[in-house]
Design a protein around this motif. Structure first.
Motif, PDB file in Angstrom:
ATOM      1  N   THR A 119     -11.709   7.489  -8.824  1.00 12.62           N
ATOM      2  CA  THR A 119     -13.035   7.637  -8.210  1.00 12.62           C
ATOM      3  C   THR A 119     -13.950   8.484  -9.104  1.00 12.62           C
ATOM      4  N   VAL A 123     -17.004   3.264  -8.982  1.00 18.25           N
ATOM      5  CA  VAL A 123     -17.486   3.270  -7.601  1.00 18.25           C
ATOM      6  C   VAL A 123     -16.573   2.303  -6.852  1.00 18.25           C
ATOM      7  N   SER A 125     -15.016   0.449  -3.503  1.00 18.90           N
ATOM      8  CA  SER A 125     -15.344   0.066  -2.127  1.00 18.90           C
ATOM      9  C   SER A 125     -14.042   0.069  -1.315  1.00 18.90           C
ATOM     10  N   TYR A 126     -14.142   0.461  -0.063  1.00 17.20           N
ATOM     11  CA  TYR A 126     -12.960   0.580   0.789  1.00 17.20           C
ATOM     12  C   TYR A 126     -12.955  -0.507   1.853  1.00 17.20           C
ATOM     13  N   HIS A 128      -9.004  -0.023   0.249  1.00 21.87           N
ATOM     14  CA  HIS A 128      -8.589  -0.154  -1.138  1.00 21.87           C
ATOM     15  C   HIS A 128      -7.097   0.159  -1.230  1.00 21.87           C
ATOM     16  N   ASN A 145     -10.594   5.480   3.203  1.00 26.40           N
ATOM     17  CA  ASN A 145     -11.698   6.142   2.499  1.00 26.40           C
ATOM     18  C   ASN A 145     -11.087   7.350   1.770  1.00 26.40           C
ATOM     19  N   SER A 265     -10.177  -4.670  -3.861  1.00 24.62           N
ATOM     20  CA  SER A 265      -9.995  -3.911  -5.098  1.00 24.62           C
ATOM     21  C   SER A 265      -8.743  -3.048  -5.021  1.00 24.62           C
TER      22      SER A 265
END
Ligand code: KG4
Ligand code: ZN
Length: 333
Positions: A119, A123, A125-126, A128, A145, A265
């Motif tokens: 992180t 960037v 995205s959740y 993940h 998160n 991701s």
């Protein structure tokens, strides 16, 4: 805002001064060489070495970065999991500085340090997935998160880095075996030996690696161990490992999909990710499955204090932290 962070969970002594704006003012990683001749880390020797090295590199870090101790706003250290002696040294050192400077201390979970490291430069995205492959851990985490991380799969026996090191030892290579195996594998035929892939076909998402080391041991007993042989075994071993990792990631993603959780991701962290072959295989897997794949920056792959500094920046310090006891078996949350 500046943080001074320490990592001493195993055999790397590392310190970092990082700004809240992500600037790395100085980052030093000292890999203790003393364990090489024993083919593994000797905890007592690691503790003594940490104490000596920590004092030296802390002094140098402040000199090189031209930052004064009084300019530091927060102190952080790894408080587990890891070897208890080394953890006590790093955390007590950081706590002492924090008390002396009247600034907060932040205890950091080493696993969280690894898992949050991508992180810093991506960037994400959740939800993940994070695959942690290091000397002491092989785990898949579900990340809702940055503050909600849960373990969903792990190795039931040896960690992956440990397996690289043990296979390296069986092949007569230097410690740690990981980089050595990668080096020899470059000239090897990865299809030469079919190594076992324990638990790959199981329903469980967990992994197992100890049988592979046993299979390599058997090959060593039945063959002439020359450079050709070592290269072919190293390449076949990496091929087998990449199949297990991508197979288990794929299974995990499918299982989550069954519960209506769509993963778009993944990130891969820990010392083994220094391996270019493994990185490429996971990147190719991501392309095939239409997944974004994230890695930490190079200096946050092996054990390092920069990831500890970054994890501490993501936290809110609490007053009672100074009483936090390092825990060699600390788990995530
Ligand atoms: O994350 P790390 O520095 O320490 C732990 O938290 O355990 O990981 C160390 C592990 C060692 O087992 C080492 O052999 C492995 O990472 N490693 C590699 C490579 N570089 C380091 N394994 C495979 N290929 C590499 N190039
Ligand atoms: Zn680690």
């Amino acid at each position: 805002m500046l943080v001074f962070a320490i990592e001493t969970s195993c055999d790397e002594t590392s310190v970092c001064i990082m700004g809240k704006d992500k600037t790395i003012h100085n980052h030093t990683i000292f890999s203790q060489q003393i364990h090489e001749r024993f083919g593994g880390v000797i905890p007592e020797l690691a503790s003594r070495a940490h104490l000596e090295i920590l004092q030296e590199i802390t002094h140098e870090t402040f000199l090189k970065s031209n930052i004064k101790l009084k300019d530091i706003d927060m102190f952080a250290a790894t408080c587990g999991p890891g070897l208890i002696g080394p953890l006590l040294i790093g955390s007590t050192f950081a706590k002492s500085l924090s008390i002396g400077c009247s600034k907060p201390f932040v205890p950091i979970n080493h696993i969280e340090g690894h898992v949050l490291s991508p992180t810093y430069n991506n960037v994400i995205s959740y939800p993940h997935l994070s695959l942690l492959i290091s000397g002491g851990h092989t785990e898949i985490y579900f990340i809702e998160n940055e503050k909600k991380i849960s373990l969903i799969a792990e190795s039931v026996d040896d960690a992956l880095g440990e397996t690289f090191d043990k296979v390296g030892k069986v092949l007569g290579l230097k410690y740690p075996g990981g980089p050595e195996i990668e080096y020899f594998a470059k000239n090897g035929n990865e299809l030469k030996y079919k190594l076992p892939t324990p638990m790959l076909k199981d329903k469980s998402l967990n992994m197992s690696f100890s049988g592979i080391k046993t299979a390599v041991n058997l090959l060593v007993k039945n063959n002439i161990v020359d450079n050709r042989f070592i290269s072919d075994v190293a390449a076949s071993f990496q091929f087998c490992i990449a199949n297990i990792l991508t197979g288990k990631l794929s299974k995990t993603i499918l299982k989550l999909k069954d519960s209506s959780i769509n993963i778009s991701s993944i990130s891969v962290v820990g010392g083994v990710i220094n391996n270019n072959y493994i990185r490429k295989k996971i990147t190719d897997f991501g392309k095939k499955e239409d997944l974004e794949v994230f890695f930490p920056i190079k200096e946050m792959m092996s054990d390092n204090a920069a990831m500890i500094a970054w994890a501490s920046i993501l936290k809110t310090p609490k007053e009672e932290n100074i009483f936090y006891k390092p825990n060699p078996r600390l788990t995530i949350l």
